[in-house]
Design an enzyme around this catalytic site. Sequence first.
Site, PDB file in Angstrom:
ATOM      1  N   ARG A  14      39.897 -96.048 -27.503  1.00 55.84           N
ATOM      2  CA  ARG A  14      41.326 -95.871 -27.797  1.00 55.84           C
ATOM      3  C   ARG A  14      41.984 -95.060 -26.672  1.00 55.84           C
ATOM      4  NH1 ARG A  14      45.330 -92.294 -28.339  1.00 55.84           N
ATOM      5  NH2 ARG A  14      43.991 -90.818 -29.465  1.00 55.84           N
ATOM      6  N   GLU A 144      50.282 -84.138 -32.560  1.00 56.10           N
ATOM      7  CA  GLU A 144      50.504 -84.452 -31.153  1.00 56.10           C
ATOM      8  C   GLU A 144      51.185 -83.296 -30.410  1.00 56.10           C
ATOM      9  OE1 GLU A 144      53.188 -87.689 -30.481  1.00 56.10           O
ATOM     10  OE2 GLU A 144      52.534 -87.995 -28.431  1.00 56.10           O
TER      11      GLU A 144
HETATM   12 ZN   LIG Z   1      44.436 -87.911 -25.699  1.00 54.17          ZN
END
Ligand SMILES: [Zn+2]
Length: 503
Positions: A14, A144
Amino acid sequence: MSGRIIKILDTTLRDGEQTSGISFTEEEKLLIAKALLLDLNIDAVEVASARVSEGEFKAAKHICRWAEDHNMLDRIEMLGFVDYNKSADWILQTGCKTMNLLCKGSLNHLTNQLNKTPEDHIKDINKTVQYAHKAGIKVNIYLEDFSNGIAADTDYIFYLIDNIKGVNRIMLPDTLGILNPDSTFEYCSILVKKYPDLKFDFHAHNDYGLAEANLLACVNAGISRVHTTINGLGERAGNCSFASAVAVIHDHSEFKTMVVENKTKDISSLIESFSGIRVAQNTPVVGENVFTQTCGVHADGDKKGNLYFNKLLPERFGGQRNYALGKTSGKASIQKNLEKLGIELDEEAQKKVLQKVIEFGDKKEKVTLADLPYIIADVLGTPINTRVKLIDFSLVLKLNLKPSAMVKLEIDGVQIEANATGDGQYDAFMKAVSSIFTVRKETIPELVDYSVTIPPGGRTDALVETIITWKDKTSFKTRGVDCDQASAAIEATINMLNQWLQH
Ligand SMILES: [Zn+2]
């Protein structure tokens, strides 16, 4: 905390695939996932981002089908987005049961990128999580840009964690790779202490070359799962390298992992070939130089009970130690290489081989194991009495001009020089040699066959072996070995002159 097991999530498929220029095929992805789970026993793999492409979907589905057949579906994870049902539906259709939901871990990202309030964000996240749960999907959340988020406003991070309901793990990415070991330890400790019952992941990026150091800091702060990629693949400077992460955890912390170390080199090579990105020769743990001792002193130390031993033995990671042959080689490197080839030589012959290796080492970068049999044959085939010595030569190849050669030989202590032209450079050389012997009223043996070979693997910098068959009263062969084809032929010729004059 002693002996605690640190889990590893590998995200080569990913986050690693986000390296510019990399795109694994469906078959490659399946092979990589199998190797990571079966051979390396990595705890979990993140194999796709939801809704990216049809190709991504097919590969993800393929991996999940295989994992289900092997009772490993709970070890497959996929990235999803705060989009209510869309990511969850996509992930569900691949057969996957775990979504890693990407949430905004910094207020800055949330307000400036999404133009949303924290309250709205929480509402959207919880709706997405609830939908996934109803579909039978477990949810972990990525905060994030967590590193910037917690540095700017710790309370925003607390607010998120306090209000997001029903998630399994909280994953802390250093999205922009801004942390160092001190700040990593500090921020991870704050969360681990405040939420002792929650499970945290740390996701390092290597922008400052601190990915593995930060990983060590996070496990010391109590983080239970870390993210890696094979060969450190990933955007910009990449992610934390799996091989280094494992070595660091095993050798520099009191913790363990469940991975199989001795498949590390294999997976690194597999990813090198699938990604087309080679690791640098001096990459820790898996780089080519790590498996090679160039210095004779070191090879000697290895022989005398591992004087230059450190814990990073190549054998441990599934590699084999090589002893490079070159200008710094010693007798011990020669012996180690002879052992590998199963060749026994007496002291005298070993000395000669070593001398030759050092000579070649001056001319080219590296003499390899494959070169060695040629050198041995060359050294052992060289007559002991050398009545003829090559003092100097030059070969000239010029457009619209016949190739020419100058040769200066010393025969029984007398130096003679001659020039000649020929059909090729070597032919010119032979004509010059021949004319020297004509002066001595002697006719040199006739060349009847000429063969050139290079060692298996055939690199352009490999040694060249030239075998020449001569005819005098009987026919005989001589050999020359050099980095250059003409030089090898010339050496074979000088060897011939010495053999011929002995009879
Ligand atoms: Zn990353």
